[in-house]
Write a protein that holds these residues in place. Structure first.
Motif, short mmCIF file in Angstrom:
data_model
loop_
_atom_site.label_atom_id
_atom_site.label_comp_id
_atom_site.label_asym_id
_atom_site.label_seq_id
_atom_site.Cartn_x
_atom_site.Cartn_y
_atom_site.Cartn_z
N ASP A 16 65.63 26.12 7.54
CA ASP A 16 64.44 26.86 7.98
C ASP A 16 63.24 26.44 7.14
OD1 ASP A 16 64.72 28.09 5.50
OD2 ASP A 16 65.62 29.92 6.32
N GLU A 17 62.14 27.15 7.29
CA GLU A 17 60.91 26.77 6.59
C GLU A 17 61.01 26.94 5.08
OE1 GLU A 17 60.63 31.02 8.04
OE2 GLU A 17 61.17 29.06 8.89
N ASP A 18 61.98 27.73 4.61
CA ASP A 18 62.19 27.91 3.17
C ASP A 18 63.26 26.98 2.62
OD1 ASP A 18 60.30 30.00 2.98
OD2 ASP A 18 61.78 31.42 3.77
N ASN A 19 63.65 25.98 3.42
CA ASN A 19 64.65 24.99 3.03
C ASN A 19 66.03 25.61 2.78
OD1 ASN A 19 65.28 22.24 2.63
ND2 ASN A 19 65.25 22.50 0.41
#
Length: 465
Positions: A16-19
């Motif tokens: 996701d966008e937070d890795n």
């Protein structure tokens, strides 16, 4: 370039966008294992970094982890286990045989191998140790002999040490011609004939220095040495204070026995910081993977203690039952005094516990810090007291009641400020962990003093409706 593009295509939908691994990917792996599609599950997981594979196990449902471990047999190596949550790792260890654990431990640095083995049951631990090669077994048994959370448990024994009489060229030849040396190091330790460290030499210095120069002329003689029995929290503080990348660990005779690197210290700082925050609240380890019964037991212990302190505060209120029955509005207002005192005490306590943990609050500046917090508490108490006093006098049309609550607010804030710093200092001097028990004492003091000062002043003043 084409290979990189392919890797990006594979990796993009997994995170996701937070890795972090996204829920769809985790579900896909879990479903593949549940459907018996082992090859499909392995194909999904094979591009992942070891840290991501560790995350996969932590994010997967607890009852599916052993099945996933069986499907990913051979892919769960030492790097994965080293990155894994302690509770999840212990659960997976049960799914692996002693020889498999021993094979993984052999590939790890000593500190990571110890982290895996130390939490196993005694019988399983013995079986794993028996399956290790003699040299590896001796190193791990020695590490397990040191206290938990000490430098001896944390250190790794694979390091580079050379005698001081060598030249830079000799050291370079030694590094190139010995294939069994560790490959992960940033500094070379220079030792005397008794194997005591007398200096360190960075790799960059060696690479930029002519071969004929003596290593003793290149090394830095000033170094930070870590005693083998030093607590890991103190180790982290030294790394932070002196901006270390690695440090030598010495035994009681001053001999070099290992080294600690900054990557291990980063984990300690994170672990200790989270530990102190959770202890302040009495939440135990606070790990979402911790067994439910153990979490209940840990939290319930502190809740029972808090129940006792609440009864103590209630008994103080009971002393002024006649006053409250005469002036019912006191019962409405007294939680304000105790609540604000509790909040003020918590603020001061959090700052004090942090300062003690970071060695910022010591005997040399304790008096100055106590005086500082006292002045802050008095100032805040006066401001809050005037605000609530004016408000109460206006709303209830009772100037005496406004003056009483103003004075009580000032007194309780002073108590909170002093308790918030004196309690942690006192516990620290007594050898107790301020992060564990400060909250109970500070909350009790502010509650008791809040009720006593407000109701006592109202009784003494003879406040009337």
């Amino acid at each position: 370039m084409a290979e990189q593009d392919e890797l990006d295509i594979v990796a993009e939908p997994t995170h996701d966008e937070d890795n972090r691994l996204n829920s769809d990917f985790v579900t896909a792996v879990v479903d593949a294992v549940a459907d018996g599609d082992v090859e499909g599950a392995r194909a999904l997981v094979s591009p992942l970094h070891p840290a991501d594979i560790a995350d996969l196990f932590e994010l997967a449902p607890g009852d599916r982890r052993k099945a996933i471990a069986s499907a990913l047999h051979g892919m769960i190596d030492g790097e994965v286990l080293a990155e894994m949550n302690d509770w999840v790792r212990d659960e997976l260890m049960e799914a692996l045989g002693p020889q498999e654990v021993a094979d993984i431990a052999t590939l790890l640095d000593t500190d990571d191998a110890v982290a895996i083995i130390e939490d196993m049951d005694a019988d399983d631990q013995r079986e794993v140790l028996r399956a290790l090669a003699p040299d590896d077994r001796a190193a791990i048994e020695e590490a397990l002999g040191y206290p938990e959370e000490s430098a001896g448990r944390l250190m790794q024994r694979d390091l580079i040490a050379v005698p001081e009489h060598l030249s830079v060229g000799d050291v370079l030849d030694y590094l190139r011609h010995n294939e069994d040396l560790t490959t992960d190091f940033w500094e070379i330790y220079v030792v005397d004939p008794s194997h005591r460290p007398i200096g360190t030499c960075k790799l960059s210095w060696i690479l930029r220095t002519p071969r004929s120069v003596a290593i003793a002329d290149v090394m830095a003689r000033e170094q930070t040495l870590i005693p083998v029995d030093m607590d890991q929290e103190e180790v982290a503080l030294r790394f932070q204070k002196y901006a270390l990348i690695s440090a030598a660990v010495i035994d009681s005779a001053g001999r070099l026995v290992g080294m600690i690197t900054v990557d291990d210290v980063v984990h300690i700082i994170q672990e200790e910081a989270g530990e102190d925050i959770l202890r302040l609240s009495g939440a135990g380890d606070g790990d979402i993977n911790e067994p439910i019964l153990q979490t209940i037991r840990t939290r319930l212990q502190w809740l029972v203690v808090n129940l006792g302190t609440a009864v103590l505060a209630a008994s103080v209120v009971g002393l002024f039952e006649a006053t409250i029955s005469r002036l019912v509005m006191l019962a409405v207002l007294m939680p304000i005094v105790s609540g604000m005192g509790g909040n003020a005490g918590t603020q001061t306590m959090a700052v004090s516990v942090r300062a003690l943990a970071l060695n910022e609050l010591t005997s040399s500046n304790a008096k100055r810090m106590i005086w500082r917090e006292f002045r802050i508490a008095v100032t805040n108490g006066c401001v809050l007291g005037l605000m609530i006093g004016i408000a109460v006098a206006t709303v209830y049309g009772n100037r005496d009641l406004g003056m009483v609550i103003c004075a009580a607010m000032i007194i309780n804030n002073m108590t909170a400020g002093l308790a918030g710093i004196l309690v942690p200092i006192g516990l620290d001097k007594a050898g107790a962990d301020p992060a564990v028990s400060s909250a109970v004492f500070v909350t009790t003091l502010t509650d008791v003093m809040g009720f006593f000062s407000f109701l006592g002043l109202a009784t003494w003043w003879g406040v009337q409706a």
